[in-house]
Write a protein that holds these residues in place. Sequence first.
Motif, PDB file in Angstrom:
ATOM      1  N   ARG A  66      10.256  47.912  66.334  1.00 13.52           N
ATOM      2  CA  ARG A  66      11.032  46.931  65.571  1.00 13.52           C
ATOM      3  C   ARG A  66      12.440  47.456  65.458  1.00 13.52           C
ATOM      4  O   ARG A  66      12.637  48.660  65.345  1.00 13.52           O
ATOM      5  N   CYS A  67      13.415  46.554  65.407  1.00 13.26           N
ATOM      6  CA  CYS A  67      14.791  47.006  65.326  1.00 13.26           C
ATOM      7  C   CYS A  67      15.555  46.250  64.259  1.00 13.26           C
ATOM      8  O   CYS A  67      15.309  45.062  64.046  1.00 13.26           O
ATOM      9  N   PHE A  68      16.460  46.959  63.637  1.00 11.99           N
ATOM     10  CA  PHE A  68      17.302  46.379  62.608  1.00 11.99           C
ATOM     11  C   PHE A  68      18.709  46.488  63.160  1.00 11.99           C
ATOM     12  O   PHE A  68      19.310  47.562  63.137  1.00 11.99           O
ATOM     13  N   TRP A  69      19.225  45.396  63.740  1.00 12.19           N
ATOM     14  CA  TRP A  69      20.504  45.463  64.442  1.00 12.19           C
ATOM     15  C   TRP A  69      21.221  44.140  64.357  1.00 12.19           C
ATOM     16  O   TRP A  69      20.805  43.257  63.610  1.00 12.19           O
ATOM     17  N   ASP A  70      22.278  44.008  65.100  1.00  8.89           N
ATOM     18  CA  ASP A  70      23.054  42.769  65.114  1.00  8.89           C
ATOM     19  C   ASP A  70      22.583  41.945  66.309  1.00  8.89           C
ATOM     20  O   ASP A  70      22.830  42.303  67.450  1.00  8.89           O
ATOM     21  N   ALA A  71      21.918  40.840  66.038  1.00  6.01           N
ATOM     22  CA  ALA A  71      21.272  40.104  67.123  1.00  6.01           C
ATOM     23  C   ALA A  71      22.261  39.486  68.113  1.00  6.01           C
ATOM     24  O   ALA A  71      21.899  39.186  69.244  1.00  6.01           O
ATOM     25  N   ASP A  72      23.516  39.305  67.704  1.00  7.73           N
ATOM     26  CA  ASP A  72      24.489  38.722  68.636  1.00  7.73           C
ATOM     27  C   ASP A  72      24.826  39.658  69.770  1.00  7.73           C
ATOM     28  O   ASP A  72      25.050  39.252  70.899  1.00  7.73           O
ATOM     29  N   THR A  73      24.957  40.927  69.450  1.00  9.01           N
ATOM     30  CA  THR A  73      25.529  41.847  70.438  1.00  9.01           C
ATOM     31  C   THR A  73      24.519  42.823  71.001  1.00  9.01           C
ATOM     32  O   THR A  73      24.735  43.379  72.062  1.00  9.01           O
ATOM     33  N   ASP A  74      23.406  43.061  70.284  1.00  8.66           N
ATOM     34  CA  ASP A  74      22.481  44.105  70.707  1.00  8.66           C
ATOM     35  C   ASP A  74      21.276  43.490  71.389  1.00  8.66           C
ATOM     36  O   ASP A  74      20.889  42.369  71.086  1.00  8.66           O
ATOM     37  N   ASN A  75      20.679  44.244  72.291  1.00 14.13           N
ATOM     38  CA  ASN A  75      19.560  43.711  73.039  1.00 14.13           C
ATOM     39  C   ASN A  75      18.735  44.850  73.606  1.00 14.13           C
ATOM     40  O   ASN A  75      19.082  46.018  73.432  1.00 14.13           O
ATOM     41  N   TYR A  76      17.638  44.482  74.299  1.00 17.08           N
ATOM     42  CA  TYR A  76      16.850  45.542  74.889  1.00 17.08           C
ATOM     43  C   TYR A  76      16.307  45.072  76.230  1.00 17.08           C
ATOM     44  O   TYR A  76      16.226  43.876  76.508  1.00 17.08           O
ATOM     45  N   ALA A  77      15.919  46.037  77.062  1.00 16.10           N
ATOM     46  CA  ALA A  77      15.249  45.740  78.321  1.00 16.10           C
ATOM     47  C   ALA A  77      14.115  46.739  78.436  1.00 16.10           C
ATOM     48  O   ALA A  77      14.181  47.821  77.879  1.00 16.10           O
ATOM     49  N   GLN A  78      13.064  46.387  79.143  1.00 15.60           N
ATOM     50  CA  GLN A  78      11.956  47.331  79.264  1.00 15.60           C
ATOM     51  C   GLN A  78      11.296  47.154  80.621  1.00 15.60           C
ATOM     52  O   GLN A  78      11.421  46.113  81.255  1.00 15.60           O
ATOM     53  N   ASP A  79      10.568  48.184  81.028  1.00 16.25           N
ATOM     54  CA  ASP A  79       9.804  48.047  82.252  1.00 16.25           C
ATOM     55  C   ASP A  79       8.523  48.856  82.124  1.00 16.25           C
ATOM     56  O   ASP A  79       8.482  49.849  81.398  1.00 16.25           O
ATOM     57  N   ILE A  80       7.505  48.441  82.835  1.00 20.80           N
ATOM     58  CA  ILE A  80       6.225  49.149  82.810  1.00 20.80           C
ATOM     59  C   ILE A  80       5.826  49.435  84.245  1.00 20.80           C
ATOM     60  O   ILE A  80       5.974  48.582  85.119  1.00 20.80           O
ATOM     61  N   TYR A  81       5.348  50.638  84.493  1.00 23.53           N
ATOM     62  CA  TYR A  81       4.929  50.997  85.841  1.00 23.53           C
ATOM     63  C   TYR A  81       3.529  51.570  85.752  1.00 23.53           C
ATOM     64  O   TYR A  81       3.267  52.440  84.925  1.00 23.53           O
ATOM     65  N   MET A  82       2.623  51.118  86.616  1.00 20.30           N
ATOM     66  CA  MET A  82       1.271  51.682  86.577  1.00 20.30           C
ATOM     67  C   MET A  82       0.835  52.056  87.976  1.00 20.30           C
ATOM     68  O   MET A  82       1.049  51.294  88.902  1.00 20.30           O
ATOM     69  N   ASN A  83       0.182  53.200  88.124  1.00 15.96           N
ATOM     70  CA  ASN A  83      -0.599  53.398  89.326  1.00 15.96           C
ATOM     71  C   ASN A  83      -1.979  53.859  88.856  1.00 15.96           C
ATOM     72  O   ASN A  83      -2.284  53.777  87.664  1.00 15.96           O
ATOM     73  N   GLU A  84      -2.816  54.344  89.732  1.00 17.78           N
ATOM     74  CA  GLU A  84      -4.201  54.635  89.297  1.00 17.78           C
ATOM     75  C   GLU A  84      -4.249  55.817  88.360  1.00 17.78           C
ATOM     76  O   GLU A  84      -5.223  56.011  87.656  1.00 17.78           O
TER      77      GLU A  84
END
Lengths: 128, 113
Positions: A93-111
């Motif tokens: 969860r984040c407490f920030w300024d929604a106009d200017t702040d953002n996030y990106a994410q990625d998930i990688y899986m192998n066996e």
Amino acid sequence: MGESGEMLDNSYVIRPNFQHKFKPATAKECIHQILKEELVSKQYDPEQVPALTRALSEAVKDKLKEMGYDRYKLVVQVVIGEQRGEGVKMAARCFWDADTDNYAQDIYMNEILLLHLPLLVLQSDPCW
Amino acid sequence: MEEFQTGEETTFVVDEISTIIKESVEGAIGGNAYQHSRVNQWSSNVVEQCLSQLTKLGKPFKYIVTCIIMQKNGAGLQTASSCFWDNSTDGSCTVRWENKSMYCIVSVFGLAL
């Protein structure tokens, strides 16, 4: 009164305009590239994994810096887990300024391993 | 023009944050065994409780709270983070909590306004 040292002129820009705004899709592409290169056919080795996680987070942070988000602060987190059938849950969860702040994410899986990489970007103001 | 912000209010105090995190985790999942059906709600509770306590401090900070709950199964887990910020005012705190059936790792990042 100005701060000593830094010779930045006042730009009087409080919010990023559209060109300088953080774009999550571009950042996600960038993260994905790095993960694909580094992790193809890697195994979970308890000796090497600490160094690998640190190296990955540094690599992603440096790549993001090159993309020109110079008025942003960045937080990059990397989680690598071994796939053994256990249950894992990750929340944020984040407490920030929604106009200017953002996030990106990625998930990688192998066996063998699972990697989750959330990247959070918050605006800062280096000229105050 | 005078300085409006003093040094005491705008630094990230790790001990205080660490106490808040421990209390939130204890309150949300203390004494429970790992249950797949409830883990969703637990992780949300931990994070939301932490965040609401942090915002009550009233400091001029932006916060990011992440929580990982993992079942004890013999598997390994590694986390790392890398941050591009102002070292004098920003900081992070990570707390590792466990009971007999699960691990809980909570990270708080605080960035000064």
